[in-house]
Enzyme design. Structure first.
Site, PDB file in Angstrom:
ATOM      1  N   HIS A   1       3.710  -1.490  -1.009  1.00 19.96           N
ATOM      2  CA  HIS A   1       3.400  -2.918  -1.144  1.00 19.96           C
ATOM      3  C   HIS A   1       3.361  -3.614   0.224  1.00 19.96           C
ATOM      4  O   HIS A   1       3.698  -4.797   0.338  1.00 19.96           O
ATOM      5  CB  HIS A   1       4.430  -3.603  -2.049  1.00 19.96           C
ATOM      6  CG  HIS A   1       3.839  -4.617  -2.972  1.00 19.96           C
ATOM      7  ND1 HIS A   1       3.707  -4.424  -4.316  1.00 19.96           N
ATOM      8  CD2 HIS A   1       3.331  -5.862  -2.743  1.00 19.96           C
ATOM      9  CE1 HIS A   1       3.165  -5.474  -4.883  1.00 19.96           C
ATOM     10  NE2 HIS A   1       2.915  -6.367  -3.944  1.00 19.96           N
TER      11      HIS A   1
ATOM     12  N   VAL B   1      -2.088   1.169   8.196  1.00 18.18           N
ATOM     13  CA  VAL B   1      -3.274   1.842   8.741  1.00 18.18           C
ATOM     14  C   VAL B   1      -4.024   0.854   9.619  1.00 18.18           C
ATOM     15  O   VAL B   1      -4.454  -0.207   9.158  1.00 18.18           O
ATOM     16  CB  VAL B   1      -4.178   2.355   7.607  1.00 18.18           C
ATOM     17  CG1 VAL B   1      -5.412   3.048   8.173  1.00 18.18           C
ATOM     18  CG2 VAL B   1      -3.398   3.308   6.699  1.00 18.18           C
TER      19      VAL B   1
ATOM     20  N   PRO C   1      -6.124  -4.475  -2.119  1.00 13.36           N
ATOM     21  CA  PRO C   1      -6.086  -5.851  -2.628  1.00 13.36           C
ATOM     22  C   PRO C   1      -5.115  -6.717  -1.848  1.00 13.36           C
ATOM     23  O   PRO C   1      -4.052  -6.264  -1.432  1.00 13.36           O
ATOM     24  CB  PRO C   1      -5.618  -5.668  -4.081  1.00 13.36           C
ATOM     25  CG  PRO C   1      -4.817  -4.402  -4.052  1.00 13.36           C
ATOM     26  CD  PRO C   1      -5.490  -3.523  -3.044  1.00 13.36           C
TER      27      PRO C   1
END
Length: 345
Positions: free
Chosen positions: A239, A273, A77
């Site tokens: 986060h 990533v 998200p």
């Protein structure tokens, strides 16, 4: 040296975005050390490939909390997606549906959950818990009614909303911020609950009947406590380095968390990533799915739905190639590929 496609993507996104918006998407908390170290941490993972195995056919399909997806690559998200592209979360959902990719939708999405559900994407809701717990009930009801398959409760943002230090305010109204919420109190202080506990996980499960994922875990003991409190899965995340600077990179903490939990407890990871090879490293360290955060967001900024699809297809192709070269035909075969730097695998 040829420019990496990831660097070219970031450059295209930066060209198209206002400076404040790009900085919001790119920056981390404090001095940005955690954000900067995330990608490098995956580059330090070393693999010991298998040989003499038939890799003529590689199947990337995976099952994630009961849902079958085409790949263990998923979309994390991100807030304020309509500032990246006018179609925002709707374009992201359409790209996920087109590629069979799992999508996690932010609770502050600028697109109605019902519209996201209508795309046919397999999706979860990411949830921030406010101090007034009653405010989340209509949000959860709408998400469940729209077809959300799980709720990812963010646990690493207590008390404050995450913002990079910007010279100018972002236009949250244009982003449709909190479109799926009823109460304007959710738009500002007091913000996220500072007293999250096991009862919150049970409440979410009771209200929705959906699997609960605890998102934002960096410690093995916290992962175990989350499962003991009723979590169905653990999401290793810091986060994106946007909450507490100097937090350990997820590539460093993932292995210990996986080892702490029973094998039937799914573990997910995000953070830095940037390629299919990074995804392979995440799978090798024990993740059941690996989430991309900033890459799809930059794809959205650079080209809307098509830009996100391009990112997902590139990473998928890289993962398939990496699995084959590592002697694996399925994502689960990657488990155990990580080399012990002293004694081998």
């Amino acid at each position: 040296m040829e420019q990496r496609w990831q660097d070219a993507l970031v450059a295209r996104a930066q060209e198209r975005l206002p400076a404040a918006v790009f900085r919001y998407f790119a920056d981390g908390a404090g001095d940005g050390l955690t954000t900067a170290e995330a990608e490098q941490a995956w580059l330090r993972v070393r693999l010991a490939p298998r040989v003499l195995t038939d890799v003529s056919r590689v199947d990337l399909s995976s099952e994630v909390l009961g849902a079958t997806v085409t790949t263990p690559i998923a979309i994390a998200p991100s807030s304020l997606q309509r500032l990246a592209h006018p179609d925002g979360e709707l374009a992201m959902a359409r790209a996920a549906a087109a590629t069979g990719t799992l999508l996690c939708v932010p609770s502050n999405a600028g697109t109605l959950f019902s519209e996201i559900g209508d795309t046919g994407a397999t999706w979860w809701l990411q949830l921030y818990v406010p101090e007034d717990r009653s405010l989340i009930e209509p949000v959860l009801e709408r998400a469940a009614a729209a077809g959300a398959r799980a709720i990812a409760v963010t646990v690493d943002a207590a008390g404050t909303r995450v913002r990079a230090d910007l010279d100018e305010a972002l236009d949250e109204e244009a982003a449709g911020y909190r479109l799926n919420h009823d109460d304007p109190a959710l738009l500002g202080p007091p913000g996220h609950a500072a007293d999250l506990g096991p009862d919150d996980l049970a409440r979410v499960a009771r209200l929705t009947g959906l699997p609960v994922v605890v998102k934002g875990v960096s410690r093995a003991d916290d992962a175990l406590r989350s499962v003991q409190a009723g979590a169905d899965a653990v999401w290793v995340s810091n986060h994106g380095g946007r909450q507490l600077d100097r937090t350990v990179a997820t590539a460093q903490s993932l292995g210990a968390i996986r080892d702490q939990l029973a094998r039937d407890v799914p573990v997910f990871v995000d953070g830095g990533v940037r390629s299919g090879l990074d995804v392979l490293a995440g799978l090798a360290l024990g993740a059941d799915a690996v989430f991309l955060g900033r890459l799809p967001l930059y794809g959205l900024a650079a080209g809307g739905e098509a830009g996100v699809v391009e990112v997902l297809e590139r990473v998928r192709e890289e993962l398939e190639s990496a699995l084959r070269r590592a002697g694996c035909t399925r994502p689960e075969d990657a488990r155990g590929l990580v080399a012990n730097q002293t004694n081998g695998p």
